[in-house]
Design a protein around this motif. Sequence first.
Motif, PDB file in Angstrom:
ATOM      1  N   SER A   4      18.142   6.717 -64.307  1.00 44.71           N
ATOM      2  CA  SER A   4      17.974   7.231 -62.961  1.00 44.71           C
ATOM      3  C   SER A   4      18.976   6.541 -62.045  1.00 44.71           C
ATOM      4  CB  SER A   4      16.557   6.950 -62.470  1.00 44.71           C
ATOM      5  OG  SER A   4      16.473   7.109 -61.074  1.00 44.71           O
ATOM      6  N   ALA A   5      19.656   7.300 -61.218  1.00 42.84           N
ATOM      7  CA  ALA A   5      20.679   6.741 -60.336  1.00 42.84           C
ATOM      8  C   ALA A   5      20.158   6.654 -58.909  1.00 42.84           C
ATOM      9  CB  ALA A   5      21.937   7.600 -60.386  1.00 42.84           C
ATOM     10  N   LYS A   6      20.370   5.505 -58.295  1.00 41.20           N
ATOM     11  CA  LYS A   6      20.024   5.303 -56.893  1.00 41.20           C
ATOM     12  C   LYS A   6      21.254   4.761 -56.172  1.00 41.20           C
ATOM     13  CE  LYS A   6      15.806   6.659 -57.153  1.00 41.20           C
ATOM     14  NZ  LYS A   6      16.185   7.745 -58.042  1.00 41.20           N
ATOM     15  N   ARG A   7      21.549   5.336 -55.023  1.00 43.11           N
ATOM     16  CA  ARG A   7      22.738   4.945 -54.275  1.00 43.11           C
ATOM     17  C   ARG A   7      22.368   3.998 -53.137  1.00 43.11           C
ATOM     18  NH1 ARG A   7      27.016   9.396 -52.198  1.00 43.11           N
ATOM     19  NH2 ARG A   7      27.081   9.764 -54.446  1.00 43.11           N
ATOM     20  N   VAL A   8      23.073   2.882 -53.066  1.00 39.39           N
ATOM     21  CA  VAL A   8      22.793   1.841 -52.073  1.00 39.39           C
ATOM     22  C   VAL A   8      24.049   1.610 -51.243  1.00 39.39           C
ATOM     23  CG1 VAL A   8      22.148  -0.576 -51.734  1.00 39.39           C
ATOM     24  CG2 VAL A   8      21.112   0.737 -53.595  1.00 39.39           C
ATOM     25  N   HIS A   9      23.896   1.665 -49.940  1.00 39.46           N
ATOM     26  CA  HIS A   9      24.997   1.478 -48.986  1.00 39.46           C
ATOM     27  C   HIS A   9      24.779   0.134 -48.277  1.00 39.46           C
ATOM     28  CE1 HIS A   9      27.851   3.705 -46.010  1.00 39.46           C
ATOM     29  NE2 HIS A   9      28.010   2.405 -45.906  1.00 39.46           N
ATOM     30  N   ILE A  10      25.720  -0.798 -48.469  1.00 39.05           N
ATOM     31  CA  ILE A  10      25.587  -2.143 -47.902  1.00 39.05           C
ATOM     32  C   ILE A  10      26.655  -2.357 -46.832  1.00 39.05           C
ATOM     33  CG2 ILE A  10      25.683  -4.623 -48.404  1.00 39.05           C
ATOM     34  CD1 ILE A  10      24.575  -4.042 -51.155  1.00 39.05           C
ATOM     35  N   SER A  26      29.964   6.500 -37.970  1.00 39.97           N
ATOM     36  CA  SER A  26      31.003   6.354 -38.989  1.00 39.97           C
ATOM     37  C   SER A  26      30.793   5.091 -39.818  1.00 39.97           C
ATOM     38  CB  SER A  26      32.391   6.352 -38.348  1.00 39.97           C
ATOM     39  OG  SER A  26      32.566   5.222 -37.515  1.00 39.97           O
ATOM     40  N   LEU A  27      30.243   4.040 -39.193  1.00 42.74           N
ATOM     41  CA  LEU A  27      29.956   2.817 -39.941  1.00 42.74           C
ATOM     42  C   LEU A  27      28.943   3.085 -41.049  1.00 42.74           C
ATOM     43  CD1 LEU A  27      30.195  -0.251 -40.327  1.00 42.74           C
ATOM     44  CD2 LEU A  27      28.434  -0.533 -38.572  1.00 42.74           C
ATOM     45  N   LEU A  28      27.962   3.916 -40.747  1.00 45.78           N
ATOM     46  CA  LEU A  28      26.920   4.255 -41.715  1.00 45.78           C
ATOM     47  C   LEU A  28      27.334   5.396 -42.642  1.00 45.78           C
ATOM     48  CD1 LEU A  28      23.904   4.093 -39.231  1.00 45.78           C
ATOM     49  CD2 LEU A  28      24.477   2.396 -40.977  1.00 45.78           C
ATOM     50  N   GLY A  29      28.495   5.983 -42.363  1.00 51.24           N
ATOM     51  CA  GLY A  29      28.960   7.094 -43.185  1.00 51.24           C
ATOM     52  C   GLY A  29      28.163   8.363 -43.007  1.00 51.24           C
ATOM     53  N   LEU A  30      27.433   8.470 -41.901  1.00 50.88           N
ATOM     54  CA  LEU A  30      26.576   9.637 -41.691  1.00 50.88           C
ATOM     55  C   LEU A  30      27.375  10.882 -41.349  1.00 50.88           C
ATOM     56  CD1 LEU A  30      23.760   7.869 -39.639  1.00 50.88           C
ATOM     57  CD2 LEU A  30      23.640   8.603 -42.028  1.00 50.88           C
ATOM     58  N   ASN A  31      28.635  10.676 -40.904  1.00 52.52           N
ATOM     59  CA  ASN A  31      29.474  11.821 -40.539  1.00 52.52           C
ATOM     60  C   ASN A  31      30.147  12.451 -41.759  1.00 52.52           C
ATOM     61  OD1 ASN A  31      30.868   9.389 -40.828  1.00 52.52           O
ATOM     62  ND2 ASN A  31      32.571  10.052 -39.535  1.00 52.52           N
ATOM     63  N   VAL A  32      30.237  11.710 -42.851  1.00 50.75           N
ATOM     64  CA  VAL A  32      30.900  12.231 -44.045  1.00 50.75           C
ATOM     65  C   VAL A  32      29.987  12.215 -45.265  1.00 50.75           C
ATOM     66  CG1 VAL A  32      33.209  11.584 -43.273  1.00 50.75           C
ATOM     67  CG2 VAL A  32      31.839   9.934 -44.561  1.00 50.75           C
ATOM     68  N   GLY A  33      28.808  11.641 -45.130  1.00 52.51           N
ATOM     69  CA  GLY A  33      27.911  11.488 -46.277  1.00 52.51           C
ATOM     70  C   GLY A  33      27.352  12.809 -46.748  1.00 52.51           C
ATOM     71  N   ASN A  36      23.036  11.718 -50.021  1.00 54.68           N
ATOM     72  CA  ASN A  36      22.502  11.212 -51.287  1.00 54.68           C
ATOM     73  C   ASN A  36      22.287   9.710 -51.295  1.00 54.68           C
ATOM     74  OD1 ASN A  36      22.375  13.732 -52.443  1.00 54.68           O
ATOM     75  ND2 ASN A  36      24.410  13.612 -53.344  1.00 54.68           N
ATOM     76  N   THR A  37      22.591   9.033 -50.206  1.00 54.14           N
ATOM     77  CA  THR A  37      22.320   7.596 -50.150  1.00 54.14           C
ATOM     78  C   THR A  37      20.812   7.370 -50.106  1.00 54.14           C
ATOM     79  OG1 THR A  37      24.405   7.096 -49.052  1.00 54.14           O
ATOM     80  CG2 THR A  37      22.635   5.490 -48.789  1.00 54.14           C
ATOM     81  N   ASP A  38      20.328   6.497 -50.983  1.00 54.67           N
ATOM     82  CA  ASP A  38      18.891   6.245 -51.070  1.00 54.67           C
ATOM     83  C   ASP A  38      18.448   5.081 -50.191  1.00 54.67           C
ATOM     84  OD1 ASP A  38      17.983   8.130 -53.325  1.00 54.67           O
ATOM     85  OD2 ASP A  38      19.743   7.148 -54.186  1.00 54.67           O
ATOM     86  N   MET A  39      19.306   4.047 -50.090  1.00 55.35           N
ATOM     87  CA  MET A  39      18.952   2.864 -49.308  1.00 55.35           C
ATOM     88  C   MET A  39      20.157   2.386 -48.513  1.00 55.35           C
ATOM     89  SD  MET A  39      16.742   0.659 -52.116  1.00 55.35           S
ATOM     90  CE  MET A  39      16.099  -0.517 -50.895  1.00 55.35           C
ATOM     91  N   PRO A  74      16.674   9.950 -38.041  1.00 55.77           N
ATOM     92  CA  PRO A  74      16.779  11.418 -38.112  1.00 55.77           C
ATOM     93  C   PRO A  74      17.204  11.930 -39.486  1.00 55.77           C
ATOM     94  CG  PRO A  74      17.847  10.573 -36.124  1.00 55.77           C
ATOM     95  CD  PRO A  74      17.551   9.389 -36.984  1.00 55.77           C
ATOM     96  N   PHE A  75      17.763  11.062 -40.311  1.00 50.39           N
ATOM     97  CA  PHE A  75      18.191  11.452 -41.652  1.00 50.39           C
ATOM     98  C   PHE A  75      17.149  11.093 -42.718  1.00 50.39           C
ATOM     99  CE2 PHE A  75      21.979  11.152 -39.118  1.00 50.39           C
ATOM    100  CZ  PHE A  75      22.767  12.211 -39.545  1.00 50.39           C
TER     101      PHE A  75
END
Length: 431
Positions: A4-10, A26-33, A36-39, A74-75
């Motif tokens: 199982s794959a889980k994506r983590v953004h640090i 943009s720091l959180l990558g919400l504009n290009v994500g 699929n980021t899980d955490m 919101p996401f």
Amino acid sequence: MSLSAKRVHIITWNVGSAMPPDDITSLLGLNVGDGNTDMYIIGLQEVNSMINKRLKDVLFTDQWSEVCMDALSPFGYVLVTSQRMQGMLLLVFAKYFHLPFLRGIQTQTTRTGLGGIWGNKGGVSARMNVFGHSICFLNCHLPAHMENSDQRMEDFESILQQQQFEGQAASGVLDHDVVFWFGDLNFRIEDLDMQVVKSAIDNNKLSTLWEKDQLNMAKGSETVLEGFHEGPLKFSPTYKFDVGTDMYDTSGKKRKPAWTDRILWRLRPMAQVSNSMSKRSSLSGLTSGTRVSQHFYRSHMEYTISDHKPVSSIFTLQFPYRVDMPLVTLFVEDEWTEISDAVAKFKVVPNFARSSWDWIGLYKVGFKHHKDYVSYVWAKQEESDFLRQEHQDSGDFILGYYSNNMSSIVGVTEPFQIQRFFLYIFFPNVQ
């Protein structure tokens, strides 16, 4: 066994006591994500410790927590846990539907400033079992200045020795299946003078600086760093900048640029670890099935509020589902249009230790943390009467079962709709 794959953004950022910027999308990558980021794991240093009266949420004492929650909720990301030690802050977010599978959550703090008295330097950590696998996130702020490389290593070892977690199979930081270590680690570039360093940066010859980076040098001699991996430093040094600009320090101090802000990871050495670097990703893994892949490692030059630039990385964790059954399963109607629909039932797994202080919260989709409920009822086993709580609202909601013993949400529903205003009625039913 399937993985199982889980994506983590640090993210790590020494914010230099600055107020948060207006937009961290943009720091959180919400504009290009791709969603699929899980955490999200956010480690900050030098957060202003002044309490601001404009805070909207009385549970938090800093604007950074609020800005991150406002951006992520919101996401569908919920704050799982947070830990503050003076200027250091660690925030852990996860998609709401992962909450039942994040268990054994604990945090720790270790002060190393002024010989262990002051918390301006040190480490803050959060550990948890993620789908049955133990993970520890450690945010550090180590001593500054070129000549203190040995002290940085000593402080890191001290943090590892002092941080012990209770009641878990994994008692220390390095006993976890996966460790992420990040922060303002404050390592500098040795020997080379300012002009050589700046020329290498200007001409994109960063690899010529890698071997003089103190952390890279320490990896070959410090046993405590054995097993820690780091992606290539393909971004310019993130310190020290004139605030408000992309220019390196022009003050009288003229600090030499350095990669002070770093993100590393480590897998528990159960077997030989391979670490292969490719153009697109780096991968390391264990024969037990746990794998960590790094997809990028970058800085964010567009943020200028601090003399440091933020650094971020996205990882994919692959491991077998050891835990894929919630401790509590909640049952609700897909839509509440009349009073008779407003019934919640729940079922607990055998041997789940319930408490008379457990409760079921009604949350609006997009809620920020476990106490950000619209209303709640106690989930008492002996309860037999309907509980009525009047609240006027409509839209998409979920129910979450909060375990007092585990200090976390251990069961959630899928979103359901409430179509009009009426009395919410809950009927806790133990099956």
